[in-house]
Design a protein around this motif. Structure first.
Motif, PDB file in Angstrom:
ATOM      1  N   ARG A   1      58.194 -22.080 -52.925  1.00 41.11           N
ATOM      2  CA  ARG A   1      58.170 -21.014 -51.920  1.00 41.11           C
ATOM      3  C   ARG A   1      59.043 -19.833 -52.360  1.00 41.11           C
ATOM      4  O   ARG A   1      58.740 -18.680 -52.048  1.00 41.11           O
ATOM      5  N   MET A   2      60.124 -20.102 -53.071  1.00 39.21           N
ATOM      6  CA  MET A   2      60.986 -19.030 -53.565  1.00 39.21           C
ATOM      7  C   MET A   2      60.204 -18.108 -54.500  1.00 39.21           C
ATOM      8  O   MET A   2      60.334 -16.880 -54.445  1.00 39.21           O
ATOM      9  N   LEU A   3      59.364 -18.704 -55.333  1.00 41.31           N
ATOM     10  CA  LEU A   3      58.567 -17.907 -56.267  1.00 41.31           C
ATOM     11  C   LEU A   3      57.467 -17.141 -55.551  1.00 41.31           C
ATOM     12  O   LEU A   3      57.184 -15.985 -55.896  1.00 41.31           O
ATOM     13  N   SER A   4      56.840 -17.769 -54.556  1.00 43.58           N
ATOM     14  CA  SER A   4      55.725 -17.106 -53.878  1.00 43.58           C
ATOM     15  C   SER A   4      56.219 -16.099 -52.845  1.00 43.58           C
ATOM     16  O   SER A   4      56.057 -14.889 -53.007  1.00 43.58           O
ATOM     17  N   SER A   5      56.860 -16.571 -51.769  1.00 50.82           N
ATOM     18  CA  SER A   5      57.308 -15.672 -50.715  1.00 50.82           C
ATOM     19  C   SER A   5      58.499 -14.827 -51.150  1.00 50.82           C
ATOM     20  O   SER A   5      58.559 -13.624 -50.877  1.00 50.82           O
ATOM     21  N   GLY A   6      59.481 -15.456 -51.814  1.00 56.37           N
ATOM     22  CA  GLY A   6      60.692 -14.736 -52.168  1.00 56.37           C
ATOM     23  C   GLY A   6      60.491 -13.696 -53.249  1.00 56.37           C
ATOM     24  O   GLY A   6      61.139 -12.645 -53.239  1.00 56.37           O
ATOM     25  N   LEU A   7      59.613 -13.977 -54.194  1.00 54.41           N
ATOM     26  CA  LEU A   7      59.366 -13.053 -55.303  1.00 54.41           C
ATOM     27  C   LEU A   7      58.037 -12.329 -55.167  1.00 54.41           C
ATOM     28  O   LEU A   7      57.976 -11.099 -55.292  1.00 54.41           O
ATOM     29  N   GLY A   8      56.966 -13.074 -54.879  1.00 52.37           N
ATOM     30  CA  GLY A   8      55.631 -12.486 -54.870  1.00 52.37           C
ATOM     31  C   GLY A   8      55.435 -11.421 -53.815  1.00 52.37           C
ATOM     32  O   GLY A   8      54.912 -10.327 -54.101  1.00 52.37           O
ATOM     33  N   VAL A   9      55.842 -11.694 -52.562  1.00 52.96           N
ATOM     34  CA  VAL A   9      55.591 -10.756 -51.459  1.00 52.96           C
ATOM     35  C   VAL A   9      56.310  -9.425 -51.663  1.00 52.96           C
ATOM     36  O   VAL A   9      55.675  -8.355 -51.639  1.00 52.96           O
ATOM     37  N   PRO A  10      57.653  -9.409 -51.865  1.00 49.88           N
ATOM     38  CA  PRO A  10      58.302  -8.108 -52.049  1.00 49.88           C
ATOM     39  C   PRO A  10      57.866  -7.382 -53.315  1.00 49.88           C
ATOM     40  O   PRO A  10      57.769  -6.151 -53.329  1.00 49.88           O
ATOM     41  N   LEU A  11      57.579  -8.140 -54.381  1.00 46.56           N
ATOM     42  CA  LEU A  11      57.132  -7.496 -55.622  1.00 46.56           C
ATOM     43  C   LEU A  11      55.763  -6.851 -55.419  1.00 46.56           C
ATOM     44  O   LEU A  11      55.513  -5.733 -55.902  1.00 46.56           O
ATOM     45  N   GLY A  12      54.873  -7.535 -54.686  1.00 46.00           N
ATOM     46  CA  GLY A  12      53.567  -6.956 -54.400  1.00 46.00           C
ATOM     47  C   GLY A  12      53.680  -5.669 -53.593  1.00 46.00           C
ATOM     48  O   GLY A  12      52.994  -4.678 -53.878  1.00 46.00           O
ATOM     49  N   ALA A  13      54.552  -5.671 -52.586  1.00 48.04           N
ATOM     50  CA  ALA A  13      54.745  -4.468 -51.766  1.00 48.04           C
ATOM     51  C   ALA A  13      55.311  -3.328 -52.609  1.00 48.04           C
ATOM     52  O   ALA A  13      54.884  -2.166 -52.487  1.00 48.04           O
ATOM     53  N   LEU A  14      56.269  -3.651 -53.487  1.00 49.11           N
ATOM     54  CA  LEU A  14      56.897  -2.621 -54.318  1.00 49.11           C
ATOM     55  C   LEU A  14      55.914  -2.033 -55.319  1.00 49.11           C
ATOM     56  O   LEU A  14      55.807  -0.799 -55.460  1.00 49.11           O
ATOM     57  N   VAL A  15      55.177  -2.885 -56.028  1.00 49.12           N
ATOM     58  CA  VAL A  15      54.232  -2.406 -57.037  1.00 49.12           C
ATOM     59  C   VAL A  15      53.125  -1.591 -56.383  1.00 49.12           C
ATOM     60  O   VAL A  15      52.752  -0.505 -56.873  1.00 49.12           O
ATOM     61  N   ALA A  16      52.577  -2.089 -55.261  1.00 46.04           N
ATOM     62  CA  ALA A  16      51.487  -1.384 -54.591  1.00 46.04           C
ATOM     63  C   ALA A  16      51.941  -0.006 -54.104  1.00 46.04           C
ATOM     64  O   ALA A  16      51.211   0.986 -54.244  1.00 46.04           O
ATOM     65  N   SER A  17      53.151   0.082 -53.534  1.00 49.50           N
ATOM     66  CA  SER A  17      53.636   1.378 -53.048  1.00 49.50           C
ATOM     67  C   SER A  17      53.888   2.339 -54.204  1.00 49.50           C
ATOM     68  O   SER A  17      53.608   3.543 -54.091  1.00 49.50           O
ATOM     69  N   THR A  18      54.374   1.820 -55.329  1.00 50.46           N
ATOM     70  CA  THR A  18      54.622   2.670 -56.498  1.00 50.46           C
ATOM     71  C   THR A  18      53.314   3.234 -57.040  1.00 50.46           C
ATOM     72  O   THR A  18      53.218   4.436 -57.364  1.00 50.46           O
ATOM     73  N   ILE A  19      52.293   2.391 -57.129  1.00 51.86           N
ATOM     74  CA  ILE A  19      50.984   2.853 -57.619  1.00 51.86           C
ATOM     75  C   ILE A  19      50.342   3.821 -56.634  1.00 51.86           C
ATOM     76  O   ILE A  19      49.703   4.801 -57.029  1.00 51.86           O
ATOM     77  N   THR A  20      50.524   3.570 -55.339  1.00 47.90           N
ATOM     78  CA  THR A  20      49.989   4.494 -54.339  1.00 47.90           C
ATOM     79  C   THR A  20      50.591   5.886 -54.510  1.00 47.90           C
ATOM     80  O   THR A  20      49.882   6.903 -54.443  1.00 47.90           O
ATOM     81  N   LEU A  21      51.896   5.949 -54.733  1.00 47.85           N
ATOM     82  CA  LEU A  21      52.567   7.240 -54.887  1.00 47.85           C
ATOM     83  C   LEU A  21      52.127   7.959 -56.154  1.00 47.85           C
ATOM     84  O   LEU A  21      51.995   9.190 -56.169  1.00 47.85           O
ATOM     85  N   SER A  22      51.884   7.214 -57.227  1.00 47.56           N
ATOM     86  CA  SER A  22      51.586   7.844 -58.509  1.00 47.56           C
ATOM     87  C   SER A  22      50.092   8.055 -58.759  1.00 47.56           C
ATOM     88  O   SER A  22      49.717   8.997 -59.476  1.00 47.56           O
ATOM     89  N   VAL A  23      49.249   7.209 -58.184  1.00 45.26           N
ATOM     90  CA  VAL A  23      47.806   7.288 -58.448  1.00 45.26           C
ATOM     91  C   VAL A  23      47.005   7.567 -57.172  1.00 45.26           C
ATOM     92  O   VAL A  23      46.176   8.468 -57.113  1.00 45.26           O
ATOM     93  N   GLY A  24      47.251   6.778 -56.125  1.00 46.00           N
ATOM     94  CA  GLY A  24      46.487   6.948 -54.882  1.00 46.00           C
ATOM     95  C   GLY A  24      46.422   5.641 -54.127  1.00 46.00           C
ATOM     96  O   GLY A  24      46.687   4.560 -54.678  1.00 46.00           O
ATOM     97  N   ILE A  25      46.036   5.730 -52.860  1.00 47.54           N
ATOM     98  CA  ILE A  25      46.080   4.559 -51.985  1.00 47.54           C
ATOM     99  C   ILE A  25      45.052   3.509 -52.372  1.00 47.54           C
ATOM    100  O   ILE A  25      45.316   2.314 -52.284  1.00 47.54           O
ATOM    101  N   ARG A  26      43.868   3.914 -52.813  1.00 44.89           N
ATOM    102  CA  ARG A  26      42.879   2.904 -53.219  1.00 44.89           C
ATOM    103  C   ARG A  26      43.395   2.089 -54.412  1.00 44.89           C
ATOM    104  O   ARG A  26      43.212   0.875 -54.467  1.00 44.89           O
ATOM    105  N   ALA A  27      44.047   2.774 -55.343  1.00 46.42           N
ATOM    106  CA  ALA A  27      44.612   2.073 -56.496  1.00 46.42           C
ATOM    107  C   ALA A  27      45.730   1.144 -56.051  1.00 46.42           C
ATOM    108  O   ALA A  27      45.866   0.024 -56.548  1.00 46.42           O
ATOM    109  N   GLY A  28      46.536   1.599 -55.087  1.00 47.22           N
ATOM    110  CA  GLY A  28      47.604   0.753 -54.576  1.00 47.22           C
ATOM    111  C   GLY A  28      47.071  -0.508 -53.924  1.00 47.22           C
ATOM    112  O   GLY A  28      47.558  -1.619 -54.178  1.00 47.22           O
ATOM    113  N   MET A  29      46.052  -0.369 -53.073  1.00 47.91           N
ATOM    114  CA  MET A  29      45.444  -1.529 -52.427  1.00 47.91           C
ATOM    115  C   MET A  29      44.730  -2.416 -53.441  1.00 47.91           C
ATOM    116  O   MET A  29      44.659  -3.639 -53.274  1.00 47.91           O
ATOM    117  N   ALA A  30      44.203  -1.794 -54.496  1.00 46.27           N
ATOM    118  CA  ALA A  30      43.466  -2.562 -55.509  1.00 46.27           C
ATOM    119  C   ALA A  30      44.373  -3.529 -56.261  1.00 46.27           C
ATOM    120  O   ALA A  30      43.882  -4.495 -56.867  1.00 46.27           O
TER     121      ALA A  30
END
Length: 411
Positions: A356-385
């Motif tokens: 659970r540490m790897l999935s919830s503790g690492l996966g969830v916040p990392l997914g939110a961070l990467v998606a928001s970074t891509i949204t800012l630099s490329v666009g929202i569809r890319a972020g959601m993708a």
């Protein structure tokens, strides 16, 4: 494949009391999920502190995950769960008390958010071994599906009524309900009397460091569980990306702006999918073993994610999110159940909190961070993708492992 008990789980007193504890506590926690960020923003006006409150839900897994697992395997799990529930009641209850006395600060609220999530982590570490002891490993699929289904229902209900309760009792006053829910949960856990205490003699226990290493070795050394942990982390990454960017996606792609009530429907669709997943999983596990089930559910999830990313119609997105949420929960609970099935009782806490540490503790916040970074630099569809890419990668991993096993049966 899973088998079932001849006696329905609702007739098993120990499980019934445990299920009620999770439903009551889950309802209180769902209300607090809304009330705490509102409260800290009222007290501070700081978006940073609001983000810290949100991050407190997963940060304890990174900070204390290994420790919590080791503790839960060294003490009586029932006692651990009762104690953490009581401490959480006191922790959450300190907020309305401080507010009534005029002593409440934003720092107090942030500290409570982190401490409460940390206590919940130690409670969860006990759950992993406690549920198999109540129902037996042969009924874990039904038990976990019932627990997660109930938690999904009460989470939706709690989020729905939170706004009205906040208006009626103010954010701090609303937290008193969650404090009460923890106390009631402790009473229900105390009523589970058909589980023997499992405490190894002090001389038979390894040192604390060795205890943690033992759990890590089991997880790393079990081929199927190791792969399913990787898949679970990729899946959680996708969940963080979806939830973290859904408001932006609704605004920029679906035309749902500001206080439009349809944004609530999108969140509800994603959560409600979990109810469908909890109902579907027991039927699927009667037909498929845990690992082969992933071969089909993960591609379905990736396809539904692609539909969400490409559509501009909020109604199509609504349906696709609901079915995607169903597939998401099937993978989540299927992985957890398999882990409980193959892990020895004395290692349940260590192995499952690490997973659970790897999935919830690492996966969830990392997914939110990467998606928001891509949204800012490329666009929202890319972020959601990024969510779709993550699930697709998980599906590829499962299929490659399955093909290798068929080509090399001796492995």
């Amino acid at each position: 494949m899973s088998t079932t008990l001849t006696v329905p789980l609702r007739h098993v007193a120990g499980f019934r009391n445990f299920w009620l504890s999770r439903a009551v506590s889950g309802l209180g926690s769902a209300i607090t999920t809304v009330a705490l960020p509102v409260l800290v923003f009222q007290e501070s006006g700081s978006p940073l502190l609001v983000s810290l409150v949100a991050a407190s839900a997963t940060l304890p897994y990174l900070a204390f995950g290994l420790i919590a697992g080791a503790v839960s395997d060294r003490v009586d799990r029932r006692t651990l769960m009762i104690v953490t529930d009581v401490l959480n009641a006191l922790c959450i209850g300190s907020v309305p008390l401080a507010w009534a006395m005029g002593w409440l600060t934003a720092g107090h609220v942030v500290a409570v958010a982190f401490l409460s999530s940390s206590l919940a982590l130690f409670f969860d570490a006990g759950v992993y071994g406690f549920v198999p002891d109540i129902v037996g490993k042969e009924s874990l699929t039904q038990a976990n599906s019932a627990i997660y289904g109930a938690e999904t229902v009460v989470r939706i209900a709690g989020n729905a009524v939170a706004g009205g309760l906040i208006a009626l009792f103010r954010p701090a006053g609303t937290l008193a309900l969650d404090a009460l829910s923890f106390a009631v949960s402790a009473l229900f856990i105390r009523a589970v009397t058909n589980v023997a205490a499992r405490i190894a003699p002090a001389g038979a226990r390894p040192g604390f460091k060795e205890s943690i290493s033992e759990g890590l070795r089991f997880l790393a050394g079990h081929p199927t569980l190791r792969v399913m942990t990787v898949v679970g982390t990729l899946q959680s990454f996708s969940g963080g990306a979806i939830v973290g960017q859904l408001v932006v996606f609704a605004d920029r792609v679906l035309g749902i702006h500001g206080s439009d009530g349809r944004i609530g429907l999108l969140y509800m669709a994603w959560s409600a999918g979990g109810i469908g997943g909890s109902m579907l999983l027991p039927r699927l596990r009667r037909r498929f073993d845990a690992f082969p089930l992933l071969l089909w559910v993960l591609p379905v999830g990736a396809l539904l994610g692609l539909v969400v990313v490409l559509t501009t119609d909020w109604r199509i997105a609504l349906v696709a999110l609901a079915v995607w949420g169903t597939a998401y929960l099937v993978v989540l609970v299927n992985t957890m159940t398999y882990s409980q099935e193959v892990t020895p009782s004395e290692l349940q806490g260590r192995v499952n909190t690490t997973r659970r540490m790897l999935s919830s503790g690492l996966g969830v916040p990392l997914g939110a961070l990467v998606a928001s970074t891509i949204t800012l630099s490329v666009g929202i569809r890319a972020g959601m993708a990024t969510a779709v890419v993550s699930i697709t990668l998980a599906a590829v991993v499962v299929w490659v492992v399955q093909l290798r096993r068929r080509l090399s049966p001796a492995q």
